[in-house]
Design a protein around this motif. Structure first.
Motif, PDB file in Angstrom:
ATOM      1  N   HIS A  69      24.663  12.614  37.267  1.00 30.35           N
ATOM      2  CA  HIS A  69      24.550  11.834  36.029  1.00 30.35           C
ATOM      3  C   HIS A  69      23.111  11.443  35.687  1.00 30.35           C
ATOM      4  CE1 HIS A  69      24.499   8.185  38.638  1.00 30.35           C
ATOM      5  NE2 HIS A  69      23.925   7.597  37.606  1.00 30.35           N
ATOM      6  N   ASP A  70      22.204  11.388  36.671  1.00 31.21           N
ATOM      7  CA  ASP A  70      20.797  11.086  36.389  1.00 31.21           C
ATOM      8  C   ASP A  70      19.879  12.248  36.771  1.00 31.21           C
ATOM      9  OD1 ASP A  70      21.014   8.630  35.214  1.00 31.21           O
ATOM     10  OD2 ASP A  70      20.640   7.460  37.023  1.00 31.21           O
ATOM     11  N   ILE A  71      20.431  13.446  36.841  1.00 29.11           N
ATOM     12  CA  ILE A  71      19.640  14.606  37.260  1.00 29.11           C
ATOM     13  C   ILE A  71      18.556  14.943  36.232  1.00 29.11           C
ATOM     14  CG2 ILE A  71      21.006  16.456  36.189  1.00 29.11           C
ATOM     15  CD1 ILE A  71      19.786  16.419  39.852  1.00 29.11           C
ATOM     16  N   GLY A  72      18.671  14.374  35.012  1.00 30.66           N
ATOM     17  CA  GLY A  72      17.671  14.619  33.972  1.00 30.66           C
ATOM     18  C   GLY A  72      16.530  13.623  33.968  1.00 30.66           C
ATOM     19  N   LYS A  73      16.480  12.700  34.927  1.00 30.21           N
ATOM     20  CA  LYS A  73      15.385  11.724  34.985  1.00 30.21           C
ATOM     21  C   LYS A  73      14.166  12.359  35.653  1.00 30.21           C
ATOM     22  CE  LYS A  73      17.801   7.303  34.751  1.00 30.21           C
ATOM     23  NZ  LYS A  73      18.095   6.019  35.423  1.00 30.21           N
ATOM     24  N   ILE A  74      13.538  13.255  34.886  1.00 27.96           N
ATOM     25  CA  ILE A  74      12.376  13.964  35.425  1.00 27.96           C
ATOM     26  C   ILE A  74      11.157  13.774  34.527  1.00 27.96           C
ATOM     27  CG2 ILE A  74      13.734  15.647  36.702  1.00 27.96           C
ATOM     28  CD1 ILE A  74      13.472  17.577  34.407  1.00 27.96           C
ATOM     29  N   GLY A  75      11.222  12.774  33.629  1.00 28.49           N
ATOM     30  CA  GLY A  75      10.069  12.440  32.805  1.00 28.49           C
ATOM     31  C   GLY A  75       9.774  13.420  31.698  1.00 28.49           C
ATOM     32  N   ARG A  76      10.792  14.155  31.230  1.00 32.01           N
ATOM     33  CA  ARG A  76      10.564  15.176  30.194  1.00 32.01           C
ATOM     34  C   ARG A  76      11.539  15.002  29.034  1.00 32.01           C
ATOM     35  NH1 ARG A  76       9.667  20.429  34.176  1.00 32.01           N
ATOM     36  NH2 ARG A  76       7.809  19.589  35.229  1.00 32.01           N
ATOM     37  N   GLY A  77      11.579  13.788  28.526  1.00 30.60           N
ATOM     38  CA  GLY A  77      12.471  13.497  27.416  1.00 30.60           C
ATOM     39  C   GLY A  77      13.621  12.611  27.845  1.00 30.60           C
ATOM     40  N   ARG A  78      14.533  12.353  26.902  1.00 34.49           N
ATOM     41  CA  ARG A  78      15.689  11.474  27.179  1.00 34.49           C
ATOM     42  C   ARG A  78      16.536  12.102  28.271  1.00 34.49           C
ATOM     43  NH1 ARG A  78      17.159   7.617  23.662  1.00 34.49           N
ATOM     44  NH2 ARG A  78      19.368   8.054  23.997  1.00 34.49           N
ATOM     45  N   HIS A  79      16.807  11.303  29.298  1.00 32.73           N
ATOM     46  CA  HIS A  79      17.402  11.918  30.494  1.00 32.73           C
ATOM     47  C   HIS A  79      18.815  12.387  30.290  1.00 32.73           C
ATOM     48  CE1 HIS A  79      19.238   7.894  31.228  1.00 32.73           C
ATOM     49  NE2 HIS A  79      20.105   8.555  31.940  1.00 32.73           N
ATOM     50  N   ILE A  80      19.535  11.847  29.276  1.00 28.38           N
ATOM     51  CA  ILE A  80      20.916  12.301  29.056  1.00 28.38           C
ATOM     52  C   ILE A  80      20.906  13.738  28.516  1.00 28.38           C
ATOM     53  CG2 ILE A  80      23.008  11.929  27.701  1.00 28.38           C
ATOM     54  CD1 ILE A  80      22.394   8.923  27.831  1.00 28.38           C
ATOM     55  N   GLU A  81      20.069  13.968  27.504  1.00 29.34           N
ATOM     56  CA  GLU A  81      20.000  15.323  26.944  1.00 29.34           C
ATOM     57  C   GLU A  81      19.433  16.305  27.958  1.00 29.34           C
ATOM     58  OE1 GLU A  81      19.102  12.610  25.414  1.00 29.34           O
ATOM     59  OE2 GLU A  81      20.143  12.552  23.482  1.00 29.34           O
ATOM     60  N   VAL A  82      18.358  15.906  28.630  1.00 27.77           N
ATOM     61  CA  VAL A  82      17.767  16.786  29.654  1.00 27.77           C
ATOM     62  C   VAL A  82      18.775  17.040  30.779  1.00 27.77           C
ATOM     63  CG1 VAL A  82      15.946  17.004  31.386  1.00 27.77           C
ATOM     64  CG2 VAL A  82      15.406  16.071  29.129  1.00 27.77           C
ATOM     65  N   GLY A  83      19.438  15.965  31.206  1.00 27.39           N
ATOM     66  CA  GLY A  83      20.384  16.095  32.308  1.00 27.39           C
ATOM     67  C   GLY A  83      21.573  16.979  31.982  1.00 27.39           C
ATOM     68  N   THR A  84      22.005  16.974  30.712  1.00 30.84           N
ATOM     69  CA  THR A  84      23.095  17.850  30.302  1.00 30.84           C
ATOM     70  C   THR A  84      22.715  19.306  30.497  1.00 30.84           C
ATOM     71  OG1 THR A  84      23.852  16.219  28.687  1.00 30.84           O
ATOM     72  CG2 THR A  84      24.609  18.473  28.388  1.00 30.84           C
ATOM     73  N   ARG A  85      21.491  19.639  30.099  1.00 32.84           N
ATOM     74  CA  ARG A  85      21.041  21.026  30.263  1.00 32.84           C
ATOM     75  C   ARG A  85      20.909  21.394  31.749  1.00 32.84           C
ATOM     76  NH1 ARG A  85      17.582  19.387  26.064  1.00 32.84           N
ATOM     77  NH2 ARG A  85      15.811  19.224  27.495  1.00 32.84           N
ATOM     78  N   VAL A  86      20.327  20.471  32.514  1.00 32.88           N
ATOM     79  CA  VAL A  86      20.114  20.753  33.946  1.00 32.88           C
ATOM     80  C   VAL A  86      21.462  20.912  34.656  1.00 32.88           C
ATOM     81  CG1 VAL A  86      19.215  19.832  36.113  1.00 32.88           C
ATOM     82  CG2 VAL A  86      17.893  19.555  34.013  1.00 32.88           C
ATOM     83  N   ALA A  87      22.396  20.001  34.355  1.00 33.60           N
ATOM     84  CA  ALA A  87      23.719  20.075  35.004  1.00 33.60           C
ATOM     85  C   ALA A  87      24.427  21.373  34.645  1.00 33.60           C
ATOM     86  CB  ALA A  87      24.556  18.874  34.592  1.00 33.60           C
TER      87      ALA A  87
END
Length: 375
Positions: free
Chosen positions: A357-375
């Motif tokens: 759920h927080d896999i997108g917290k990598i400092g490259r934009g809003r973590h929800i949108e980033v995390g959706t792509r990463v997941a």
């Protein structure tokens, strides 16, 4: 028989240190008294293992040194147990150097005291062996921790070991850390600290953890077997044996990231479903640099600090704790949450969703949108 002379000599040695503002623990003991107290008190035993002669009768000191090693060497397992219990006691009292955002550099898990514990264990027990690569990494960790603690003392003007948030920007600047894309300089400092501390924890646990009941597995020949080994560990609630961990970490199973299969996914879900035991299994994988071999997406959140009012831990540790809680909820293992287990038909999406759920917290934009792509 010579109390007055001894007292005068002690005062002549101690008072100049105290007058200079240097804290100095002190005692005057015979060799027999030293040996007796080393059995009763772990702190005395460890201090004497670190002892070195500064001045005086070297033969007397060598007598103490030899007799202490023989005394502690009669029960090396017992000494390791005492060190292990001290580790557990400190975990309950001090913020960790490997996960907490305001750690205690000396007493926290993965800090200087744990580094010393590995050294004390090696001087007493022939089983407490540190591999060459580990020894080099421990040397680097010790240099970093000592420098950081010394800088903290200079920065604050006092003997403090707690690295509060307010101190981190200045220390990061002094250490030469610079902001990069998605990671500020203070976070870069803390991430380096967390990585060193986790290595210390990894070696400490391998050296000190009791061997009884540990899970043994055959050396893996495929990536599937690696995750299945940790799934077996999580299911039993006991760690893999040091020999099993050594074999798994040393295995050459082809290029990374490792490919996924139905067996791999099934084993991961078994680990996630195991709650706290699963969290410990994933932490063991992370410390052995194994989790990133399966999930390269894990590396950007590994040891990454979070600076907000809601989180105590780094992103990766938060994900592991949250997943363990979710697993206990959907399995009905958590008291005070009736009906949760009945409301979840398939727990797999809940567990995977929590894990990522927080896999997108990598400092490259809003973590929800980033995390959706990463997941």
């Amino acid at each position: 028989r010579r109390a007055r002379r001894v007292g005068a000599a002690a005062e002549g040695l101690f008072y100049p240190f105290w007058d200079a503002g240097i804290a100095l623990g002190h005692s005057v003991r015979s060799v027999d008294e030293c040996l007796s107290l080393s059995v009763e008190r772990l702190d005395v035993a460890c201090s004497l293992l670190d002892a070195r002669p500064l001045w005086g009768e070297v033969k007397l000191f060598r007598d103490l040194e030899d007799r202490l090693r023989r005394r502690l060497g009669r029960d090396p397992g017992g000494f390791l147990d005492r060190l292990g219990q001290d580790v557990e006691d400190r975990k309950a009292r001090f913020p960790s150097c490997s996960t907490d955002l305001e750690p205690d550099l000396k007493e926290g898990s993965g800090g200087l005291r744990d580094l010393h514990a590995v050294g004390w264990a090696g001087r007493v027990s022939p089983d407490a062996v540190v591999r060459r690569a580990e020894a080099e990494a421990l040397d680097e960790a010790e240099e970093f921790l000592v420098r950081l603690r010394s800088a903290l003392h200079i920065e604050t003007g006092k003997r403090t070991d707690r690295l509060f948030l307010d101190h981190q920007p200045s220390l990061a600047s002094h250490f030469g850390f610079e902001a990069t894309e998605g990671l500020g300089a203070p976070d870069a400092l803390m991430r380096s600290l967390f990585r060193h501390a986790r290595l210390v924890e990894h070696v400490r646990d391998r050296v000190l953890e009791p061997r009884a009941g540990a899970v043994d597995v055959a050396p893996p020949s495929t990536p599937d077997e690696v995750l299945e080994a940790f799934a077996a560990s999580a299911a039993s609630g006991t760690p893999l044996s040091p020999a099993a961990l050594d074999a798994i970490e040393a295995a050459d199973l082809g290029p990374v990231p490792y490919p996924w299969s139905d067996r791999t996914r099934r084993a991961l879900l078994e680990i996630l479903s195991a709650g706290e035991a699963g969290r410990r299994a994933l932490e063991a994988m992370d410390r052995g640099d194994l989790l990133g071999r399966f999930l390269p997406e894990w590396e950007p959140v590994r040891c990454r600090p979070q600076r907000d009012p809601y989180h105590r831990f780094t992103v990766d540790v938060h994900l592991l704790h949250a997943t363990a809680t979710a697993a206990d909820l959907v399995a009905g293992r958590r008291p005070g949450a009736p009906g949760v287990a009945d409301s979840v038909g398939d727990p797999a999406p809940v567990l995977l969703g929590t894990f990522l759920h927080d896999i997108g917290k990598i400092g490259r934009g809003r973590h929800i949108e980033v995390g959706t792509r990463v997941a």
